[in-house]
Design a protein around this motif. Structure first.
Motif, PDB file in Angstrom:
ATOM      1  N   UNK A   7     101.805  40.007  -9.241  1.00  0.00           N
ATOM      2  CA  UNK A   7     101.447  39.507 -10.565  1.00  0.00           C
ATOM      3  C   UNK A   7     100.188  38.668 -10.502  1.00  0.00           C
ATOM      4  N   UNK A   8      99.825  38.252  -9.296  1.00  0.00           N
ATOM      5  CA  UNK A   8      98.636  37.424  -9.121  1.00  0.00           C
ATOM      6  C   UNK A   8      97.398  38.329  -9.091  1.00  0.00           C
ATOM      7  N   UNK A   9      96.521  38.225 -10.096  1.00  0.00           N
ATOM      8  CA  UNK A   9      95.382  39.146 -10.179  1.00  0.00           C
ATOM      9  C   UNK A   9      94.486  39.088  -8.945  1.00  0.00           C
ATOM     10  N   UNK A  10      94.353  37.899  -8.355  1.00  0.00           N
ATOM     11  CA  UNK A  10      93.471  37.760  -7.201  1.00  0.00           C
ATOM     12  C   UNK A  10      94.006  38.581  -6.038  1.00  0.00           C
ATOM     13  N   UNK A  11      95.326  38.460  -5.801  1.00  0.00           N
ATOM     14  CA  UNK A  11      95.938  39.212  -4.728  1.00  0.00           C
ATOM     15  C   UNK A  11      95.865  40.702  -5.014  1.00  0.00           C
ATOM     16  N   UNK A  12      96.080  41.039  -6.301  1.00  0.00           N
ATOM     17  CA  UNK A  12      96.003  42.447  -6.694  1.00  0.00           C
ATOM     18  C   UNK A  12      94.620  43.008  -6.417  1.00  0.00           C
ATOM     19  N   UNK A  13      93.592  42.234  -6.779  1.00  0.00           N
ATOM     20  CA  UNK A  13      92.219  42.711  -6.581  1.00  0.00           C
ATOM     21  C   UNK A  13      91.914  42.893  -5.096  1.00  0.00           C
ATOM     22  N   UNK A  14      92.450  41.980  -4.265  1.00  0.00           N
ATOM     23  CA  UNK A  14      92.247  42.106  -2.827  1.00  0.00           C
ATOM     24  C   UNK A  14      92.823  43.416  -2.314  1.00  0.00           C
ATOM     25  N   UNK A  15      93.991  43.787  -2.854  1.00  0.00           N
ATOM     26  CA  UNK A  15      94.651  45.025  -2.444  1.00  0.00           C
ATOM     27  C   UNK A  15      93.923  46.241  -3.012  1.00  0.00           C
ATOM     28  N   UNK A  16      93.555  46.145  -4.315  1.00  0.00           N
ATOM     29  CA  UNK A  16      92.983  47.306  -5.000  1.00  0.00           C
ATOM     30  C   UNK A  16      91.596  47.642  -4.475  1.00  0.00           C
ATOM     31  N   UNK A  17      90.877  46.641  -3.963  1.00  0.00           N
ATOM     32  CA  UNK A  17      89.505  46.884  -3.505  1.00  0.00           C
ATOM     33  C   UNK A  17      89.458  47.940  -2.413  1.00  0.00           C
TER      34      UNK A  17
END
Lengths: 241, 152
Positions: A7-17
């Motif tokens: 749910x944390x966008x920062x963590x999500x972005x780290x994964x999605x990158x």
């Protein structure tokens, strides 16, 4: 809680990158391989001849047309219950690719139906419920767009996403419940009426299409997040000026 | 419900709503079970013969050995079976490529007064089996055995 990690966008972005390009590359390689094999090297069908090759596009598209709405429904459920902002974004991101795959499924099915059945279109249970799915996508996209512009509650599209999910089991069962021109399922729990020569390229094509679908959703989620950030930054600038 | 966390309340509420939705969907599908069918099988036609001027669709298997082309070259007579009863069909026109004995067919037309179904259009119905062409070299019985093996 696993939900809270993502749910944390920062963590999500780290994964999605790194996951986005990985899924897209793997998906393109698998799809290109499966389609090349399916279109040029797989055998022709006993009755349908070469028209059977449309199977390798039609079936994966149908699978993802339905998978797209299932994604919307699950994300909507998570949004309504746990109020995760990323779930809202995931549902929005899945709508357009889902609609595109549903349209590809309908178009390839129609092209396949002409030589095989002798008609482009019939109003049987399977074809009609699949067309309804396409219209549900249009409705969802329009509704989500209106909510975005007019600023109404994002729970309205989420409820629509869950209600619309009732069509998914109907599509799946339509050829079993009702007499239809479309044939019953060839692949059911652990059984297949498709010769292995057709089945393997089909399964690889489905995997490849699914990877591309996942990559496109992640890319769209990143784009929506970037949009939200830009808007917030502009608003802050306007306030401080 | 007052002792529950808000998110658990929402979860319970949503589960009830989804259950009601599935129930409604199943009821609707059940109510539609006759109307939503694309064609009648021979048993339906024999049990409740449609009015002679009513356009209906008849679907089933083309009985093996039943296709007979008349002397004019365009009129075909064949028998549609659902494994229980059979209905004779007559059709004049170009048949689809997949119209073969032992395969599925949907005939659009009207029931004649003599018990023969007069078709104005034929649609071929493909079954769920996909077979490479090499199997064509087998005899029909061998191919059928292979088909039933792979579909089990």
């Amino acid at each position: 809680m696993i939900m809270h990690i993502f749910a944390n966008p920062k963590r999500f972005l780290g994964l999605a990158t790194w996951l986005t390009p990985l899924l897209l590359v793997v998906g393109l390689v698998l799809t290109a391989g499966a389609l090349t094999y399916g279109l040029f090297f797989a055998p022709a069908d006993r009755l349908m001849g070469d028209t059977v090759r449309i199977l390798y596009i039609h079936v994966p598209s149908a699978w993802l047309g339905m998978g797209g709405w299932t994604t919307i429904a699950i994300a909507s459920l998570v949004e309504l219950v746990w109020r995760h902002p990323l779930a809202t974004i995931a549902a929005r991101a899945a709508a357009l690719p889902g609609a595109v795959f549903t349209a590809i499924c309908l178009i390839t099915g129609s092209i396949w139906g002409r030589p095989t059945w002798g008609t482009w279109w019939v109003w049987d249970g399977r074809l009609t419920s699949m067309l309804i799915l396409l219209f549900l996508y249009f409705g969802y996209i329009a509704l989500a767009g209106a909510v975005n512009r007019e600023g109404a509650s994002s729970r309205i599209p989420a409820i629509f996403g869950i209600v619309g999910a009732i069509n998914i089991p109907i599509i799946n069962r339509s050829v079993v419940w009702w007499n239809s021109l479309h044939q019953p399922p060839s692949i059911t729990m652990g059984k297949s009426a498709i010769d292995p020569a057709f089945l393997w390229p089909l399964l690889i094509a489905m995997l490849g299409f699914s990877c591309i679908f996942g990559g496109v959703i992640l890319a769209r989620m990143r784009a929506i997040l970037a949009d939200i950030q830009t808007e917030a930054r502009l608003r802050r600038k306007a306030l401080s000026a | 419900m007052s002792g529950m966390k808000p998110k658990h309340q929402r979860l319970v509420l949503l589960v009830i709503a989804v259950a009601a939705l599935i129930g409604a969907g199943l009821l609707a599908a059940w109510a539609l079970r006759n109307q939503a069918s694309y064609f009648y099988v021979p048993s339906d036609i024999v049990a409740e013969p449609p009015a002679p001027d009513k356009a209906v669709r008849l679907g089933g298997m083309v009985q093996v050995g039943s296709i007979k082309t008349a002397d004019d070259g365009v009129t075909v007579h064949f028998v549609v079976s659902d494994g229980k009863v059979t209905v004779p069909v007559v059709y004049a026109g170009i048949v689809p490529d997949l119209f073969v004995e032992g395969s599925g067919v949907v005939a659009e037309g009207k029931m004649g007064t003599d018990g023969t179904f007069v078709a104005s259009n034929l649609l071929a119905k493909h079954d769920e089996n996909y077979m490479p062409r090499e199997l064509d070299d087998m005899t029909d019985a061998q191919a059928r055995a292979t088909v039933s093996e792979t579909s089990e």
